[in-house]
Design a protein around this motif. Structure first.
Motif, PDB file in Angstrom:
ATOM      1  N   SER A 104       0.858  -1.185   0.000  1.00  0.00           N
ATOM      2  CA  SER A 104       0.000   0.000   0.000  1.00  0.00           C
ATOM      3  C   SER A 104       0.894   1.234   0.000  1.00  0.00           C
ATOM      4  N   VAL A 105       0.454   2.278  -0.690  1.00  0.00           N
ATOM      5  CA  VAL A 105       1.275   3.473  -0.885  1.00  0.00           C
ATOM      6  C   VAL A 105       0.477   4.711  -0.509  1.00  0.00           C
ATOM      7  N   THR A 106       1.128   5.587   0.251  1.00  0.00           N
ATOM      8  CA  THR A 106       0.590   6.908   0.561  1.00  0.00           C
ATOM      9  C   THR A 106       1.596   7.948   0.100  1.00  0.00           C
ATOM     10  N   LEU A 107       1.119   8.988  -0.565  1.00  0.00           N
ATOM     11  CA  LEU A 107       1.975  10.090  -0.974  1.00  0.00           C
ATOM     12  C   LEU A 107       1.745  11.291  -0.063  1.00  0.00           C
ATOM     13  N   PHE A 108       2.801  12.076   0.132  1.00  0.00           N
ATOM     14  CA  PHE A 108       2.673  13.357   0.827  1.00  0.00           C
ATOM     15  C   PHE A 108       3.319  14.412  -0.052  1.00  0.00           C
ATOM     16  N   ASN A 109       2.529  15.367  -0.511  1.00  0.00           N
ATOM     17  CA  ASN A 109       3.054  16.442  -1.342  1.00  0.00           C
ATOM     18  C   ASN A 109       2.090  17.623  -1.329  1.00  0.00           C
ATOM     19  N   ARG A 110       2.422  18.647  -2.099  1.00  0.00           N
ATOM     20  CA  ARG A 110       1.589  19.855  -2.135  1.00  0.00           C
ATOM     21  C   ARG A 110       0.363  19.706  -3.016  1.00  0.00           C
ATOM     22  N   GLY A 111       0.352  18.680  -3.849  1.00  0.00           N
ATOM     23  CA  GLY A 111      -0.792  18.480  -4.727  1.00  0.00           C
ATOM     24  C   GLY A 111      -0.790  19.367  -5.952  1.00  0.00           C
ATOM     25  N   ARG A 112       0.364  19.924  -6.290  1.00  0.00           N
ATOM     26  CA  ARG A 112       0.436  20.835  -7.438  1.00  0.00           C
ATOM     27  C   ARG A 112       0.734  20.116  -8.750  1.00  0.00           C
ATOM     28  N   THR A 113       1.293  18.911  -8.671  1.00  0.00           N
ATOM     29  CA  THR A 113       1.607  18.137  -9.867  1.00  0.00           C
ATOM     30  C   THR A 113       0.671  16.941  -9.928  1.00  0.00           C
ATOM     31  N   LEU A 114      -0.047  16.826 -11.026  1.00  0.00           N
ATOM     32  CA  LEU A 114      -1.005  15.738 -11.163  1.00  0.00           C
ATOM     33  C   LEU A 114      -0.297  14.409 -11.368  1.00  0.00           C
ATOM     34  N   LEU A 115      -0.823  13.383 -10.742  1.00  0.00           N
ATOM     35  CA  LEU A 115      -0.334  12.036 -10.980  1.00  0.00           C
ATOM     36  C   LEU A 115      -0.847  11.534 -12.328  1.00  0.00           C
ATOM     37  N   PRO A 116      -0.131  10.602 -12.946  1.00  0.00           N
ATOM     38  CA  PRO A 116      -0.669   9.965 -14.153  1.00  0.00           C
ATOM     39  C   PRO A 116      -2.036   9.359 -13.874  1.00  0.00           C
ATOM     40  N   ALA A 117      -2.861   9.271 -14.899  1.00  0.00           N
ATOM     41  CA  ALA A 117      -4.248   8.830 -14.732  1.00  0.00           C
ATOM     42  C   ALA A 117      -4.350   7.451 -14.102  1.00  0.00           C
ATOM     43  N   ASP A 118      -3.404   6.566 -14.399  1.00  0.00           N
ATOM     44  CA  ASP A 118      -3.495   5.205 -13.865  1.00  0.00           C
ATOM     45  C   ASP A 118      -3.213   5.143 -12.368  1.00  0.00           C
ATOM     46  N   LEU A 119      -2.751   6.264 -11.765  1.00  0.00           N
ATOM     47  CA  LEU A 119      -2.451   6.298 -10.335  1.00  0.00           C
ATOM     48  C   LEU A 119      -3.394   7.210  -9.574  1.00  0.00           C
ATOM     49  N   ALA A 120      -4.477   7.571 -10.209  1.00  0.00           N
ATOM     50  CA  ALA A 120      -5.379   8.565  -9.615  1.00  0.00           C
ATOM     51  C   ALA A 120      -5.983   8.097  -8.294  1.00  0.00           C
ATOM     52  N   GLY A 121      -6.057   6.787  -8.052  1.00  0.00           N
ATOM     53  CA  GLY A 121      -6.677   6.290  -6.836  1.00  0.00           C
ATOM     54  C   GLY A 121      -5.743   6.159  -5.646  1.00  0.00           C
ATOM     55  N   VAL A 122      -4.471   6.494  -5.800  1.00  0.00           N
ATOM     56  CA  VAL A 122      -3.510   6.369  -4.709  1.00  0.00           C
ATOM     57  C   VAL A 122      -3.793   7.430  -3.640  1.00  0.00           C
ATOM     58  N   GLU A 123      -3.666   7.052  -2.380  1.00  0.00           N
ATOM     59  CA  GLU A 123      -3.909   8.001  -1.291  1.00  0.00           C
ATOM     60  C   GLU A 123      -2.862   9.111  -1.305  1.00  0.00           C
ATOM     61  N   VAL A 124      -3.314  10.353  -1.216  1.00  0.00           N
ATOM     62  CA  VAL A 124      -2.418  11.506  -1.197  1.00  0.00           C
ATOM     63  C   VAL A 124      -2.756  12.365   0.010  1.00  0.00           C
ATOM     64  N   LEU A 125      -1.762  12.655   0.823  1.00  0.00           N
ATOM     65  CA  LEU A 125      -1.872  13.605   1.924  1.00  0.00           C
ATOM     66  C   LEU A 125      -1.199  14.897   1.496  1.00  0.00           C
ATOM     67  N   HIS A 126      -1.848  16.015   1.781  1.00  0.00           N
ATOM     68  CA  HIS A 126      -1.327  17.292   1.313  1.00  0.00           C
ATOM     69  C   HIS A 126      -0.678  18.085   2.449  1.00  0.00           C
ATOM     70  N   GLY A 127       0.416  18.730   2.115  1.00  0.00           N
ATOM     71  CA  GLY A 127       1.115  19.611   3.037  1.00  0.00           C
ATOM     72  C   GLY A 127       2.218  20.330   2.287  1.00  0.00           C
ATOM     73  N   ASP A 128       2.843  21.285   2.942  1.00  0.00           N
ATOM     74  CA  ASP A 128       3.888  22.088   2.299  1.00  0.00           C
ATOM     75  C   ASP A 128       5.112  22.085   3.196  1.00  0.00           C
ATOM     76  N   ARG A 129       6.111  21.339   2.819  1.00  0.00           N
ATOM     77  CA  ARG A 129       7.315  21.228   3.643  1.00  0.00           C
ATOM     78  C   ARG A 129       8.067  22.550   3.727  1.00  0.00           C
ATOM     79  N   ALA A 130       7.989  23.363   2.676  1.00  0.00           N
ATOM     80  CA  ALA A 130       8.655  24.661   2.712  1.00  0.00           C
ATOM     81  C   ALA A 130       8.073  25.545   3.811  1.00  0.00           C
TER      82      ALA A 130
END
Length: 346
Positions: free
Chosen positions: A26-52
């Motif tokens: 299982s995979v979770t991403l953490f990013n700002r959400g500014r770059t779209l994932l490829p369509a085949d990965l659209a269902g992957v869990e994404v947590l949003h935040g800004d490390r800067a």
């Protein structure tokens, strides 16, 4: 496993995700959400935040087996993420760079000295200040970031130092520009003697090996470049020509003449460094430790063909704006100058 990937939408991240999912993780991403994932990965869990901005709240109250940190350059990002995750992640894999080494005149091993940071406050640096330095701060700050990870995860971290990452998804065009130039055919300006070493690694090979490191619980520091056996620049260009069945010829021009023409290695002629000089070791990294840890490589011919297929599928405006390599008129001017110089010698 439960895998947390910091970033995940860049060059290596999508390949890591696909490989991990295919192997049942299982995979979770953490990013700002500014770059779209490829369509085949659209269902992957994404947590949003800004490390800067130090916004890591989305990571609280969760547990993962391993974290893979792809995009970090700044020590403050590494420090904050490591502190946040030290109690909720068992192991940490940090993607660094071959550019951390202090002396690149000779082939580098993982135990070679690293670049020191000579600025005023490493935690105050920003991406803008890295750019303003002409990326001279990039290597030192990556080395500082490694230190932050190892400090928070002693004995529980793997540091991966890739060389030039290429393949499908590479937005820099540093490798792709050579594929496009050879495919166009005709007389190609080929730098150096042809014997200069070159190292590249397909983003998919790097990504898949990173997941295997996570599975095996591997720790330590690893150079990550390819191929497994030494590769000369002439062999690289000939492989490209053969893979594309291109009608191209190569005119080899010495590094000294290119320098006199103000044609710079790496920037004007990406992926190429002269085989001697201050950066001679950049394309001679010792990868024995990574090979022993299971790093493997798909055929270079496959990387060439897959990269071009990816590039050819991009929108026309993007394909028209290649981001690396000499402009055709500049290449022709240098070739003409070389022919004139050779005639003068004769």
């Amino acid at each position: 496993m439960r895998i947390l990937i910091l970033g995940g939408a860049g060059l290596t991240g999508p390949h890591q995700i696909r490989y991990a999912l295919a192997r049942g993780h299982s995979v979770t991403l953490f990013n700002r959400g500014r770059t779209l994932l490829p369509a085949d990965l659209a269902g992957v869990e994404v947590l949003h935040g800004d490390r800067a901005a130090g916004e890591l709240r989305a990571l609280q109250g969760r547990r993962w087996d391993v974290c893979i940190d792809n995009p970090t350059t700044l020590p403050a990002w590494a420090r904050d993420a490591a502190q946040q995750l030290a109690g909720s992640v068992d192991r940490f894999i940090f993607i660094s760079t071959i550019s951390v080494y202090a002396d690149m005149r000779l082939p580098v091993t993982e135990d070679a000295p690293l670049l020191p940071y000579l600025g005023l406050d490493r935690y105050a640096e920003t991406i803008d200040s890295v750019r303003a330095s002409g990326f001279r701060l990039y290597g030192p700050l990556k080395a500082c970031s490694e230190h932050e990870i190892l400090r928070q995860f002693p004995g529980r971290a793997a540091i991966v130092r890739p060389g030039l990452i290429v393949g499908p998804g590479d937005a820099s065009d540093r490798f792709t520009s050579w594929l496009l130039r050879v495919r166009r055919g005709g007389e190609v300006l080929a730098p150096g003697t042809g014997r200069d070493p070159v190292q590249v690694i397909d983003a998919r090979d790097l990504a898949e090996w990173t997941i295997r490191l996570a599975e095996q619980g591997t720790t330590g520091v690893f150079n990550a470049a390819g191929p497994a056996q030494p590769l000369a620049f002439a062999a690289l260009l000939e492989t490209i020509r053969g893979a594309l069945d291109a009608a191209a010829t190569f005119t080899w021009i010495p590094a000294s003449f290119l320098a006199a023409q103000q044609v710079a290695p790496w920037s004007d002629l990406p992926a190429w460094m002269p085989g001697d000089g201050d950066a001679a070791g950049m394309m001679r990294a010792d990868i024995g430790r990574a090979l022993a840890a299971g790093l493997g490589f798909r055929p270079l011919v496959q990387t060439v063909r897959d990269t071009l297929a990816w590039f050819d599928a991009l929108p026309a405006p993007r394909r028209a704006a290649v981001r690396a390599g000499l402009a055709p008129e500049r290449e022709q001017a240098v070739l003409a100058a070389w022919r004139a110089a050779r005639q003068g010698v004769a």
